[in-house]
Design an enzyme around this catalytic site. Structure first.
Site, PDB file in Angstrom:
ATOM      1  N   ALA A 164       0.849  -1.192   0.000  1.00 46.53           N
ATOM      2  CA  ALA A 164       0.000   0.000   0.000  1.00 46.53           C
ATOM      3  C   ALA A 164       0.892   1.252   0.000  1.00 46.53           C
ATOM      4  O   ALA A 164       2.063   1.187   0.391  1.00 46.53           O
ATOM      5  CB  ALA A 164      -0.920   0.022   1.211  1.00 46.53           C
ATOM      6  N   PHE A 165       0.327   2.376  -0.425  1.00 43.60           N
ATOM      7  CA  PHE A 165       1.138   3.598  -0.552  1.00 43.60           C
ATOM      8  C   PHE A 165       1.692   4.053   0.788  1.00 43.60           C
ATOM      9  O   PHE A 165       2.648   4.837   0.834  1.00 43.60           O
ATOM     10  CB  PHE A 165       0.305   4.725  -1.189  1.00 43.60           C
ATOM     11  CG  PHE A 165      -0.533   5.501  -0.215  1.00 43.60           C
ATOM     12  CD1 PHE A 165      -1.754   5.020   0.204  1.00 43.60           C
ATOM     13  CD2 PHE A 165      -0.077   6.705   0.294  1.00 43.60           C
ATOM     14  CE1 PHE A 165      -2.520   5.730   1.115  1.00 43.60           C
ATOM     15  CE2 PHE A 165      -0.834   7.427   1.205  1.00 43.60           C
ATOM     16  CZ  PHE A 165      -2.065   6.941   1.617  1.00 43.60           C
ATOM     17  N   LYS A 166       1.105   3.566   1.859  1.00 44.06           N
ATOM     18  CA  LYS A 166       1.557   4.019   3.172  1.00 44.06           C
ATOM     19  C   LYS A 166       2.994   3.592   3.475  1.00 44.06           C
ATOM     20  O   LYS A 166       3.602   4.111   4.409  1.00 44.06           O
ATOM     21  CB  LYS A 166       0.597   3.543   4.252  1.00 44.06           C
ATOM     22  CG  LYS A 166      -0.739   4.255   4.142  1.00 44.06           C
ATOM     23  CD  LYS A 166      -1.636   3.996   5.309  1.00 44.06           C
ATOM     24  CE  LYS A 166      -2.881   4.856   5.247  1.00 44.06           C
ATOM     25  NZ  LYS A 166      -3.816   4.418   4.175  1.00 44.06           N
ATOM     26  N   ASP A 167       3.548   2.679   2.684  1.00 47.64           N
ATOM     27  CA  ASP A 167       4.958   2.326   2.851  1.00 47.64           C
ATOM     28  C   ASP A 167       5.861   3.546   2.688  1.00 47.64           C
ATOM     29  O   ASP A 167       6.894   3.639   3.353  1.00 47.64           O
ATOM     30  CB  ASP A 167       5.371   1.256   1.823  1.00 47.64           C
ATOM     31  CG  ASP A 167       4.897  -0.137   2.235  1.00 47.64           C
ATOM     32  OD1 ASP A 167       4.834  -0.409   3.447  1.00 47.64           O
ATOM     33  OD2 ASP A 167       4.583  -0.940   1.339  1.00 47.64           O
TER      34      ASP A 167
ATOM     35  N   ALA B 133       5.521   5.474   6.097  1.00 44.72           N
ATOM     36  CA  ALA B 133       5.918   4.709   7.277  1.00 44.72           C
ATOM     37  C   ALA B 133       7.406   4.367   7.252  1.00 44.72           C
ATOM     38  O   ALA B 133       8.086   4.441   8.270  1.00 44.72           O
ATOM     39  CB  ALA B 133       5.085   3.437   7.373  1.00 44.72           C
TER      40      ALA B 133
END
Ligand SMILES: *Cc1c(COP(=O)(O)O)cnc(C)c1O
Length: 436
Positions: free
Chosen positions: A105-108, A111
């Protein structure tokens, strides 16, 4: 880099302070005092640079002296070690795939960058850093993998029981080591409220060195600007100069970063804020009234947010000028039925499988282009997660075609470990104190 609080513009903190505090005492959000405009030479030659090169230039301009260039370069190479390709679906319709990182997911982006910045700033012998994070689905997995094994840190993930997909839950609950998961009998907003309250609790703050990994942390926002510049770079390579971005939005960190990139000089014609029925922002853009509501569960669960926490940042970027904001951002919202129709349309017409969040961004782009089509403006919708994370959403004919990456196959062999709690703060506080 100096930052102020949206609630108190005269405050000043360093980047390190902002990263560890996550949120100012006054409960505003940190914003950079200076939003530098990048030099034209860089902007017009973006197509000559790789994603890590772009990331370094953008980050250096924002962060300045707080992290020396060589160290920043190291952090970026370590954090942003996957691609964000732009693919063409048809004339003037492109998809920006942001899910090629480890949690799919783009949240990598946010994060992984944030965890490395935090561990960079942690000095030897300092008190253990306790990261609290509320997740509606994808944040938890990205943060867990970002911090897994990082010395002197511990991550506590809160997620709404029964409201995340099986794969998301496995990503949250099977890590062990310095990662622990708590399932809350409530909604994502309840989880977020617990985290926010923990930060203002005197006893907890005395006992633990608390910080947040939610998208309110400025170190998550900054790396999300990188892929907007990089997407534009890829389009420049094929001769496209005018672009609009359609962003599937929940907590509004992603589109907030896009708007920050635009303020830094990225020539974006327009932004589309695409939501599910949790439409607080599209309603605001339509009526001028910001009316947060309790979140409603949908197929695009990572966007089930009734009171988007990053919205104050966007309001701050425009300093309350609603009309300017409206000329730059249009909102659209869709229900689950429309989301499914969009998924089918995209599959039937492009043989492309979009995750439900991505499908909403595509639909919003299509609707915008229907009303505002210009031949020289390319529309890019952001694909925020790999479809395999939402297996229950698809009709069988499509589900069968979703490829499942190796890291997901391995997850099914692991065992879930999570503590179950109610949504009352007392219970959560007791858990933290007892398990300190
Ligand atoms: C988190 C998430 C979103 C929403 O992003 P925000 O930055 O919170 O607006 C959209 N899609 C997916 C897949 C997500 O995980």
């Amino acid at each position: 880099m100096q930052l102020y609080s949206t609630k108190n513009p005269s405050t000043r903190v360093s980047f390190k302070e902002a990263v560890f505090n996550s949120m100012p005492q006054d409960k505003g959000l940190y914003m950079p005092v200076d939003i530098p405009r990048l030099d034209d030479l860089f902007l017009t030659h973006l197509d000559k640079y790789t994603l890590p090169e772009i990331a370094l230039h953008v980050a250096q301009n924002l962060i300045g002296e707080d992290i020396p260039a060589d160290d920043l370069k190291q952090i970026i190479h370590d954090a942003i070690n996957f691609l964000a390709p732009v693919e063409k679906l048809e004339e003037n319709v492109f998809v920006l795939e942001l899910w090629h990182g480890p949690s799919l997911a783009f949240k990598d982006f946010g994060a992984r960058f944030m965890s490395r910045v935090m561990s960079y700033f942690l000095e030897k012998g300092e008190k253990q850093l306790d990261v609290l994070v509320a997740t509606s689905g994808d944040t938890g997995g990205a943060v867990a993998l970002g911090f897994l094994g990082v010395p002197n840190t511990r991550v506590t993930i809160l997620y709404p029981k029964g409201k995340v997909s099986d794969i998301q839950e496995l990503q949250l609950t099977t890590n062990g080591q310095n990662i622990r998961a708590v399932e809350i009998d409530g909604t994502f907003d309840d989880c977020q409220a617990l985290v926010k309250q923990a930060f203002t609790d005197k006893e907890l703050k005395e006992k633990f060195r608390l910080t947040s990994a939610n998208s309110i942390n400025i170190a998550r926002l900054i790396p999300q600007t990188f892929y907007y510049f990089n997407a534009y770079a890829q389009l420049l390579k094929i001769g496209v100069e005018k672009v609009i971005f359609s962003v599937p939005s929940g907590n509004f960190g992603n589109i907030g970063a896009g708007l920050l990139a635009w303020k830094m000089g990225l020539p974006v014609e327009h932004f589309i804020a695409a939501t599910n029925v949790n439409d607080t922002v599209p309603e605001f853009l339509r009526t001028g009234v910001y009316q947060p509501k309790p979140s409603v569960a949908t197929l695009s669960n990572a966007m089930d947010v009734g009171d988007p926490s990053n919205w104050v940042r966007i309001a701050d970027l425009f300093k309350g000028e609603l009309e300017t904001l409206k000329t730059q951002v249009t909102g659209y919202s869709y229900n689950d039925e429309q989301t499914l129709e969009a998924i089918k349309f995209i599959y039937d017409n492009y043989h492309y499988i979009a995750c439900p969040h991505t499908a909403i961004a595509w639909q919003a782009l299509r609707d915008w282009q229907q009303d505002n089509y210009k031949r020289d403006i390319a529309g890019v919708f952001l694909s925020t997660a790999h479809p395999c994370k939402f297996p229950d959403v698809y009709p069988e004919s499509i589900a069968d075609k979703v490829d499942v990456p190796e890291q997901v196959k391995d997850l099914h062999k692991k065992k879930k470990h999570a503590v179950s709690l109610g949504k009352d703060f007392g219970g959560f506080k007791e858990y933290l104190l007892k398990n300190g």
